[in-house]
Write an enzyme that holds these catalytic residues in place. Structure first.
Site, PDB file in Angstrom:
ATOM      1  N   HIS A  17       2.762  -1.114  11.646  1.00  0.00           N
ATOM      2  CA  HIS A  17       2.361  -0.911  10.242  1.00  0.00           C
ATOM      3  C   HIS A  17       2.535  -2.238   9.515  1.00  0.00           C
ATOM      4  O   HIS A  17       3.483  -2.978   9.766  1.00  0.00           O
ATOM      5  CB  HIS A  17       3.238   0.162   9.573  1.00  0.00           C
ATOM      6  CG  HIS A  17       2.633   0.710   8.326  1.00  0.00           C
ATOM      7  ND1 HIS A  17       2.768   0.074   7.119  1.00  0.00           N
ATOM      8  CD2 HIS A  17       1.870   1.805   8.106  1.00  0.00           C
ATOM      9  CE1 HIS A  17       2.127   0.763   6.199  1.00  0.00           C
ATOM     10  NE2 HIS A  17       1.557   1.821   6.756  1.00  0.00           N
ATOM     11  N   ASP A  77       0.192   8.282  11.651  1.00  0.00           N
ATOM     12  CA  ASP A  77      -0.930   8.808  12.458  1.00  0.00           C
ATOM     13  C   ASP A  77      -0.511   9.202  13.867  1.00  0.00           C
ATOM     14  O   ASP A  77      -1.293   9.807  14.591  1.00  0.00           O
ATOM     15  CB  ASP A  77      -2.028   7.740  12.537  1.00  0.00           C
ATOM     16  CG  ASP A  77      -2.649   7.508  11.174  1.00  0.00           C
ATOM     17  OD1 ASP A  77      -2.529   6.392  10.645  1.00  0.00           O
ATOM     18  OD2 ASP A  77      -3.198   8.471  10.612  1.00  0.00           O
TER      19      ASP A  77
END
Ligand code: SDX
Length: 431
Positions: A308, A366
């Site tokens: 991320h 996700d």
């Protein structure tokens, strides 16, 4: 030298430039470089915006080191535990948690905007049956401005508010209609007696020839996942919405641009890519081979659902979804879903691997969400559509915040030009 400033010294000329510091209520302060080009003749350079704030906002705060996420100051863990998606939507739009009456009023407004103009049915029919639902959603949402001339004046706060309400209300109906089109079943009208997610499930999975009962486990699971996906500061799709909005484009076109940006596998498209990756890996004995591929710079394969830009710790949303995955799969009777077991093993092995440890790569939101969508019977090409439904709350809230600012200006980045210097045209017979 004033205290709240940063001084930049140009070592080429010795010139000193003082830049003001703006103080955050939480997280890093910023150095205002608005005058830097005028005073120095230099642009600043930060492709990918690793160190650049594009705006100020009161909506969402992330702390990547702590793995912290707050909407309007409320920690995501508390909202996930105690709130509902529509209550979070009201919080994001209006700044505070609504009281009982305000929430009831908000729900009534949203519910009464859930239908689509009948003419849109023809729009869906224009897509080939195997069109990706995200392609349909981008097209349909972009076309909504053709139907709402009554709320097209973005300088009018009431028009802005009704457009925001329409977007939040219609996204589930558009999503479900996109799904129905892809499976050749008739569109199902919204049922205003149901909850926001109950309505979505019924519009997706009911058929005219049978009774349909909303599964409360699925309804609650979706509501929680939508809370977790509602907003996330200035991510790629939200920044796209803000940039589109800064030109004065209508809100429906801005949201359509956000949907398009979300679709990429590096962003919201990752949930679908995670499931495809787990299916491709197939068995835990193949994990080492795929981890090697993920670490090989010459191999485009990335471990989808990992890493991320901001979180260099566990994504707090992934932690909540991971816990929920166990519960939902158990309640839905899929608790020995081989792909969930594989995901757990893959996470366990990756988190012990130096490559991932050094780069602080952890599972993101996700990594697990697709497993829950799959357990709810939602096909993988609809995973990013689910993300878009939830993120519409963030997109419209960020758009409202930006467009409502007094000195709002069009966003127009500059560049480091490295192309050919000036040269004269050569007639074709001399080339
Ligand atoms: C979302 O911004 C948001 O807030 C997004 C989001 C939201 O709610 O809006 O949180 C939603 O988009 C989550 C992210 C979903 N995407 C994925 O899961 C796709 C896989 N992840 C990667 O593509 C990547 O981690 C990104 C895109 C998420 C972040 O990219 P960055 O910050 O530009 O990081 P990077 O590519 O510079 O990576 C740094 C290093 C590199 O190695 P080196 O060059 O240092 O050797 O880490 C490596 C990368 O190769 N790396 C990975 C990796 N992610 C980063 N290596 C293998 N697998 C990965 N998943």
């Amino acid at each position: 030298m004033a205290k709240d400033t940063v001084t930049v010294i140009d070592n080429r000329t010795g010139k000193e430039i003082e830049l003001p510091i703006h103080t955050a209520t939480q997280g890093p302060d910023v150095v205002d470089i608005g005058s830097f080009f005028r005073e120095s003749g230099y642009f600043t350079y930060d492709p990918g915006f690793l160190s650049t704030a594009s705006c100020h906002s009161t909506l969402t705060y992330l702390d990547g080191q702590q793995g912290m996420l707050m909407y309007r100051g409320y920690p995501i863990e508390q909202l996930a535990e105690r709130s509902t998606f529509l209550e979070v939507a009201s919080l994001m739009l209006y700044g505070n948690l609504p009281d009982r009456e305000e929430l009831a009023d908000f729900r009534k407004i949203i519910v009464h905007h859930s239908m689509l103009n009948e003419a849109l049915k023809g729009f869906f029919r224009g897509f080939y049956h195997d069109a990706h639902p995200m392609a349909i959603m981008v097209g349909v949402v972009g076309s909504l401005s053709a139907f709402y001339h009554d709320s097209s004046d973005i300088t009018n706060p009431e028009h802005r508010e009704i457009a925001a309400h329409r977007m939040i209300a219609k996204m589930p109906t558009i999503a479900a209609a996109s799904y129905k089109h892809s499976i050749g079943e008739p569109q199902v009208y919204p049922d205003n007696r149901l909850s926001y997610t109950g309505n979505l499930l019924k519009m997706m999975f009911s058929v005219p020839c049978e009774e349909y009962e909303v599964d409360p486990v699925a309804e609650k699971a979706l509501d929680l996942i939508f809370i977790l996906h509602a907003d996330h500061e200035q991510n790629a799709s939200t920044s796209t919405v803000r940039l589109a909005g800064s030109s004065g484009a209508n809100p429906f076109a801005c949201i359509a641009s956000g949907i398009a940006a979300l679709w990429g596998p590096a962003h919201g498209g990752a949930n679908e890519a995670v499931l495809n990756m787990l299916i491709e890996i197939g068995d835990v004995q193949n994990v080492p081979k795929y981890l090697e591929r993920a670490k090989d710079r010459n191999d485009p394969f990335r471990l989808m659902g990992f890493g991320h830009r901001v979180y260099k710790n566990y994504d707090p949303r992934a932690r909540i979804i991971r816990k929920m995955c166990h519960e939902v799969l158990a309640r839905l009777g899929d608790n020995n879903d081989p792909l969930f077991e594989l995901a757990l093993k893959l996470e366990e092995i990756a988190l012990k691997d130096d490559y991932f440890i050094q780069r602080k790569l952890y599972p993101n939101v996700d990594f697990y969400s697709g497993l829950i969508y799959r357990a709810l019977g939602i096909p993988s090409n609809m995973f990013t559509v689910m993300f878009a439904i939830a993120r519409t709350v963030g997109w419209v809230s960020q758009w409202m915040e930006m467009i409502g600012e007094k000195n709002q200006r069009i966003g127009r980045p500059r560049q480091l030009y490295v192309g050919p210097v000036k040269r004269d045209y050569i007639p074709i017979n001399q080339r």
